[in-house]
Design an enzyme around this catalytic site. Structure first.
Site, PDB file in Angstrom:
ATOM      1  N   ASP A   1      -3.935   1.906   2.594  1.00  0.00           N
ATOM      2  CA  ASP A   1      -3.187   2.613   1.127  1.00  0.00           C
ATOM      3  C   ASP A   1      -1.674   3.994   2.410  1.00  0.00           C
ATOM      4  OD1 ASP A   1      -3.064   3.445  -1.451  1.00  0.00           O
ATOM      5  OD2 ASP A   1      -1.950   4.464  -0.826  1.00  0.00           O
TER       6      ASP A   1
ATOM      7  N   PHE B   1       1.277   7.442  -0.029  1.00  0.00           N
ATOM      8  CA  PHE B   1       3.026   7.837  -1.018  1.00  0.00           C
ATOM      9  C   PHE B   1       2.191   8.531  -2.526  1.00  0.00           C
ATOM     10  CE2 PHE B   1       6.945   7.036  -3.095  1.00  0.00           C
ATOM     11  CZ  PHE B   1       7.468   7.959  -2.076  1.00  0.00           C
TER      12      PHE B   1
ATOM     13  N   TYR C   1      12.452  -1.221  -7.879  1.00  0.00           N
ATOM     14  CA  TYR C   1      11.496  -1.944  -8.531  1.00  0.00           C
ATOM     15  C   TYR C   1      11.926  -3.134  -8.511  1.00  0.00           C
ATOM     16  CZ  TYR C   1       6.456  -1.735  -9.730  1.00  0.00           C
ATOM     17  OH  TYR C   1       5.199  -2.238 -10.443  1.00  0.00           O
TER      18      TYR C   1
END
Ligand code: UDP
Length: 314
Positions: free
Chosen positions: A33, A36, A148
């Site tokens: 990860d 963020f 997205y």
């Protein structure tokens, strides 16, 4: 059988619950990860477990994990809340293109089965209702959600092209709205915003007139669905995972006010651009192929989530 499993985005909301389940099932988990939107706090319960590894890394840079076996990969790495994925839209596109190519490269190198966390957002502002997997969607390619939506669409394309070109074992889950403990206080999505506001006695920020609908799935049901898809042989998906219990934002606001015992009122604000008017998964395919169906009721799930936020807002 014990497996080594990579979870990208494993410090996030769904990712951390997935890591918990995989550790509890006796697997070795590598959680990757960039923090963020994810947080180390989500991993405190497993951080010191001997079968758990954390790698701080952004999938948009090449991923090196050394000589080892990796049996399965869950790719959950991408900010998922509109305010966060729109904060750095070019990076969101990169995560879903360059990042996904890196993840697929890792899967190819290690011969891993790889699952993509896709999304109901690939249906855009849907003209078909409820949404079946066969629906191709209605997405504005140049709007603020496109980084997205289009990113996640091309990620699905990449998964299927790697499958066809390289014969890789892929799985694609289309995740619908999910809620539960460990959503970040500043996540920006409706359930967490309304809960934080209701618990603080602030007005609930209702975008538009609150008539737009969503269908909310509790996180433990979602994690069970993701694992069922990963474990299922001879089925790539795409498959919808979500709870078909649809309600308007006004309704969810009222339920949250009632369950928190809050005196909060509603503060109406403009509807964000391209905000889908309605959303509900058709989960027939998941029920048939995975024998999966969500079992946690909205009220039960919201109560557990409120317990979490009561502590978190202190
Ligand atoms: N929403 C709202 N108030 C908020 C946050 C969200 O009314 O404080 C609305 C938002 O406009 C959308 C719905 O709730 O219609 C779900 O938004 P969310 O960001 O949770 O998820 P998504 O739009 O990605 O489904």
């Amino acid at each position: 059988m014990k497996k080594t499993i990579l979870v990208t985005g494993g410090a996030g909301f769904i990712g951390s619950h997935l890591c918990d389940s995989l550790i509890a099932a006796g697997h070795h988990v590598i959680c990757l990860d960039n923090l963020f939107t994810g947080s180390r706090k989500n991993l405190t319960q497993i951080a010191d477990h001997t079968e758990f590894e954390f790698v701080e890394h952004d999938i948009t840079s090449p991923i090196h994990l050394g000589e080892r076996a990796i049996d399965q990969i869950y790719n959950l790495a991408c900010p998922a809340s509109p305010i966060h994925y729109q904060r750095n839209p070019i990076h969101t596109v990169k995560a879903n293109t360059i990042g996904v190519i890196h993840v697929l490269g890792v899967a190819r190198k290690y011969g891993s089965r790889v699952l993509q966390a896709s999304t109901s957002e690939i249906y855009g502002d849907p003209l078909e209702h409820p949404q079946k997997e066969t629906y191709w969607g209605n997405v504005n390619t140049i709007g603020p959600r496109a980084c997205y939506d289009e990113g996640k669409r091309v990620a699905e394309t990449l998964f299927f092209d790697y499958h066809r070109e390289h014969g890789m074992a892929i799985r694609v889950a289309r995740i619908f709205n999910t809620y539960g403990p460990r959503m970040a206080l500043d996540d920006g999505r409706v359930v967490s915003n309304f809960m934080v506001q209701a618990l603080k006695g602030e007005a609930l920020t209702m975008y538009g007139d609150g008539s737009q609908t969503r269908s909310f799935c509790y996180v433990s049901d979602m994690v069970r669905g993701l694992i069922a898809l990963m474990e299922k042989d001879d089925f790539t998906g795409p498959v919808n995972l979500g709870n078909p219990n649809e309600l308007s934002m006004k309704e969810i606001g009222e339920v949250i006010i009632r369950l928190t015992g809050s005196q909060s009122k509603l503060a109406f604000q403009p509807l964000p651009q391209d905000d889908p008017k309605k959303r509900r998964p058709d989960i027939t395919l998941a029920q048939e192929k995975l024998s999966w169906t969500p079992t946690v009721s909205l009220e039960e799930g919201l109560k557990k989530t409120i317990e979490y936020f009561r502590e978190a807002v202190r």
